[in-house]
Design a protein around this motif. Structure first.
Motif, mmCIF file in Angstrom:
data_model
loop_
_atom_site.group_PDB
_atom_site.id
_atom_site.type_symbol
_atom_site.label_atom_id
_atom_site.label_comp_id
_atom_site.label_asym_id
_atom_site.label_seq_id
_atom_site.Cartn_x
_atom_site.Cartn_y
_atom_site.Cartn_z
ATOM 1 N N ASP A 83 1.185 -1.333 -0.624
ATOM 2 C CA ASP A 83 -0.516 -0.002 -0.251
ATOM 3 C C ASP A 83 0.874 1.629 0.138
ATOM 4 O O ASP A 83 1.240 1.493 1.028
ATOM 5 C CB ASP A 83 -0.437 -0.076 0.949
ATOM 6 N N PRO A 87 3.042 10.003 -0.323
ATOM 7 C CA PRO A 87 2.256 10.397 -0.672
ATOM 8 C C PRO A 87 2.592 12.073 -0.164
ATOM 9 O O PRO A 87 2.342 12.984 -1.053
ATOM 10 C CB PRO A 87 0.882 10.032 -0.431
ATOM 11 N N ASP A 88 2.462 12.784 0.911
ATOM 12 C CA ASP A 88 3.382 13.845 1.125
ATOM 13 C C ASP A 88 4.349 13.714 0.808
ATOM 14 O O ASP A 88 4.264 15.024 -0.066
ATOM 15 C CB ASP A 88 3.391 13.826 2.549
ATOM 16 N N ARG A 90 2.278 13.594 -7.840
ATOM 17 C CA ARG A 90 0.976 12.265 -6.845
ATOM 18 C C ARG A 90 0.597 10.777 -7.338
ATOM 19 O O ARG A 90 1.877 10.537 -8.279
ATOM 20 C CB ARG A 90 -0.239 12.706 -6.677
ATOM 21 N N LEU A 91 0.465 9.952 -6.359
ATOM 22 C CA LEU A 91 0.174 8.481 -6.758
ATOM 23 C C LEU A 91 -0.231 8.352 -7.710
ATOM 24 O O LEU A 91 -1.808 9.338 -7.680
ATOM 25 C CB LEU A 91 0.244 7.698 -5.411
ATOM 26 N N ASP A 99 -4.647 3.062 -8.442
ATOM 27 C CA ASP A 99 -4.992 2.360 -7.308
ATOM 28 C C ASP A 99 -3.085 2.531 -6.562
ATOM 29 O O ASP A 99 -2.419 1.938 -6.849
ATOM 30 C CB ASP A 99 -4.953 1.023 -7.524
ATOM 31 N N PRO A 100 -2.943 3.417 -5.214
ATOM 32 C CA PRO A 100 -2.134 2.881 -4.973
ATOM 33 C C PRO A 100 -2.010 2.121 -4.196
ATOM 34 O O PRO A 100 -0.785 1.286 -2.888
ATOM 35 C CB PRO A 100 -1.863 3.590 -3.277
ATOM 36 N N ARG A 101 -2.284 0.640 -3.689
ATOM 37 C CA ARG A 101 -2.173 -0.965 -3.300
ATOM 38 C C ARG A 101 -2.468 -1.360 -4.080
ATOM 39 O O ARG A 101 -3.113 -1.931 -5.701
ATOM 40 C CB ARG A 101 -3.707 -1.087 -2.573
ATOM 41 N N THR A 156 0.035 4.384 0.052
ATOM 42 C CA THR A 156 0.079 5.192 -0.044
ATOM 43 C C THR A 156 0.509 5.104 2.031
ATOM 44 O O THR A 156 0.820 5.925 3.001
ATOM 45 C CB THR A 156 -1.370 5.089 1.155
ATOM 46 N N ARG A 157 0.958 4.168 2.301
ATOM 47 C CA ARG A 157 1.445 3.147 3.904
ATOM 48 C C ARG A 157 2.821 3.648 3.839
ATOM 49 O O ARG A 157 3.726 3.614 5.004
ATOM 50 C CB ARG A 157 0.750 2.646 4.998
ATOM 51 N N ARG A 181 5.637 10.149 4.713
ATOM 52 C CA ARG A 181 4.211 9.751 3.711
ATOM 53 C C ARG A 181 4.993 9.378 1.908
ATOM 54 O O ARG A 181 4.682 10.823 2.186
ATOM 55 C CB ARG A 181 3.034 9.667 4.283
#
Length: 157
Positions: free
Chosen positions: A47, A72-73, A81-82, A85-87, A49-50, A70
């Motif tokens: 994931d 995305p930050d 940006r990502l 689907d980030p997963r 985003t994590r 993180r």
């Protein structure tokens, strides 16, 4: 900016096996955009985003930045940006980001050390990036065109 190599310092225990990194243009400048394309293989589901990234930026022996973000930050801070689907499942992986190198980065030679971990605490990637921002953007087309593959791996295959 002059860039010798983006060095992949990960080993076989890392979740991402990086195959290629390409920068376009090959010599990006402060305040301008650069396209970062990275391809590899994920050994397990991730994931994005994590994912936590630790960024250390040094100017000679002086540490100018030592901060964790993180993913995305971190991307948002440099104008990206990502996508999608980030997963992501295990298997082939490719990401393309259009980044803007901040004009506020001091004009100097820097070493950037990027280490990332997954949300479960596993090593995700390890990159060392030596960059030379010896001057700000000058609109000379001949010095800003083309693309460059810049990955160098220290990983034993």
């Amino acid at each position: 900016m002059s860039m010798r190599l983006v060095e992949d310092t990960s080993d076989d225990t890392y979740v991402l096996d990086i195959l290629d990194i390409t920068l376009t243009p090959a010599l990006p400048w402060l305040g301008r955009q650069v396209r970062w394309e990275m391809s590899g293989r994920l050994k397990e589901t991730v994931d994005l985003t994590r994912v936590t990234c630790n960024v250390i930026m040094k100017f000679g022996p002086v540490k100018m930045l030592d901060r964790s973000y993180r993913l995305p930050d971190l991307l948002a801070r440099i104008g990206a940006r990502l996508p999608g689907d980030p997963r992501l499942p295990a298997g082939p992986w490719q990401q393309t980001w259009t980044l803007r190198i901040p004009e506020t980065v001091p004009v100097a030679r820097h070493r950037i050390r990027l280490r990332a971990r997954t949300g479960t605490g596993k090593n995700f990637l390890a990159l060392d990036i030596p960059v030379d921002f010896s001057c700000k953007f000058r609109p000379v087309a001949a010095t800003c065109g083309g693309s460059s593959r810049v990955l160098h791996s220290t990983r034993r295959r």
